[in-house]
Every structure is written in C-alpha cells, then in structure tokens.
Design an enzyme around this catalytic site. Sequence first.
Site, PDB file in Angstrom:
ATOM      1  N   PRO A   1       0.826  -1.210   0.000  1.00 34.13           N
ATOM      2  CA  PRO A   1       0.000   0.000   0.000  1.00 34.13           C
ATOM      3  C   PRO A   1       0.858   1.256   0.000  1.00 34.13           C
ATOM      4  CG  PRO A   1      -0.161  -1.149   2.120  1.00 34.13           C
ATOM      5  CD  PRO A   1       0.681  -1.995   1.219  1.00 34.13           C
ATOM      6  N   GLU A   2       0.505   2.191  -0.851  1.00 33.35           N
ATOM      7  CA  GLU A   2       1.182   3.479  -0.873  1.00 33.35           C
ATOM      8  C   GLU A   2       0.257   4.508  -0.212  1.00 33.35           C
ATOM      9  OE1 GLU A   2       2.930   4.574  -4.604  1.00 33.35           O
ATOM     10  OE2 GLU A   2       3.484   2.522  -5.093  1.00 33.35           O
TER      11      GLU A   2
END
Length: 283
Positions: A2-3
């Site tokens: 996840p960014e």
Amino acid sequence: MPELPEVETVRRSLEQQLPEAILRRVQLRSRGLRWPFQKDLEHRLAGAAITCFARRGKYLLLHGDRAETLIVHLGMTGTFTVYDGAVKRPAAHDHVLFVLADGRTLVYNDPRRFGSMELVRTDALPSHPVIGRLGPEPVAEDFDAAVLAESLRGRRCSIKAALLNQHLVAGVGNIYACEALHRARISPRVPAGSLATRTGRPTPRCRRLAPAIKSILERAIAAGGSTLRDFAAPDGAAGAYPSSFRVYGRDGLRCRRNGCDGVIRVFTQQGRSTFVCPRCQRS
Ligand SMILES: [Zn+2]
C-alpha cells in the site's frame, strides 16, 4: 504494497466507521508482526479511546485519549476489517483484535506479517526515529515545487530513487513515482539534484513534477486507492485506480499521452521496476 493513497483510503474508512472508538480490550494473537509487539501493548490500550485517525506518509497514526499514539504500518498485506459483534473464531492471520465498547471488533489481519504496530507518547512523535524523519507530505496544502526542490537539492541519486526515499518525500512508492515522472515528462534516470538550482530553487522540471505528484496521489485517493493484490479498504471496497495507470504495468503498450507514439518500457532501478515512455520522458 500500500502506498499513500491506499493508506489514506484505509484512514478515511476507519474514521467513518469508528467515529467513537473506545477500546474495551485489545487481544494480540501472535508475538508480533515485522517486530515483536511491545510487552505492555494490550495493557496500555485497554480502555483507551481513539480520538483521531491520522496519517503520515504510509503510516496510520491512531491518536488516543491518553496522550499516546499507535503507529501502524500495513506492510505488504495488512488490512483492517470492522466486524459487527464479537469475533469468536478469528481467521488465520488475524493478529490483533480491538474489541470495541460498542460491541464491534476491529481486526488487523496480515498474512505476510510485514506490518508493524508501536504505541508511543504522542508528544514524542516529532523525535520518533521513523515518523520524525519523514519528508514533506505530498498531499499537504503547502507542498509545492519550492518544497520539493529543497528536498532534492544536491542529491546525486536518480529522481526515481529520490521519490522513493521517504526522508525526501513521504508516502510515494514505486507505482506513483513512475506515474508522476511520466505525467511530468521526466526521465526516471536524471539526477534528483538537477531539479533544483544550486541555491535550492525549483527548475522547470521540478515545477512540473510537484503538481504531478500531488494530483496523481489526490486522484488515486479520490478513486479509493488501487486494487493491487491484497489491498482492500476496511469496508471491503476495492479501489479503482489501476485502470487509469498511464505507465505502470504497461510495458510493451502504447504511451497514453496524446500525440505520443512511444511504447512503454520497463527496466530495473534499485531492484524496483521502472516503467517509462522513452519518447516523452527523454530527459
Ligand atoms: Zn510517451
């Protein structure tokens, strides 16, 4: 992994679902994630109220009412799910159960266990070895070319590597670094320092890149994060952003920029795949 947009999507979902989260108790179902859990974590969290779900870079900050903050990183595969009622038979990889005073249960699941949780004093966050060293927040109102130039000034690494360096810009990962550089028509290979003058002023490329980073992240947040493998928001909704990727994962396909007939290529930088249009990202 996840960014920033995915983490922000999780944050918003938790904030919406748990406006008044009082933790009756917390149950750890394993010894730790990426690192062992703090020994007194269950004890310190029992009875606490989460007053604010915040985010810094790729970290969730669950601020409590006892001047303590739970720093959470989702690692590669961490997810939060809110269940109505008690969870009597936790699933495999349900590592942390937050039993709420309203009877619901917030469950942290993480098959690969690269995530982390650490409870710290809220007033110690600015000097925290990770949180305190994060670079500027790219979706903050005051993030602009001047702020980015100050981060890049004198850096000899490539601009792609600089964007992935959390000390220089917080929260940008491989996907959005590729997308931002494509949008700004900048080669991922150029030295990061070349985007700032010797006195630290932004060059024209820097003036294109700062708004590109911001708008790509904001659009991804608006779309609910990406649907990359393993990512889902706590309400089960999957994001919709990958359909609008312009370079990431598109090697061999035509560039999506109007008027560009380039073909997207992929190469490796610092062990990560960089997707680039050799035609419109020449320098
Ligand atoms: Zn192109």
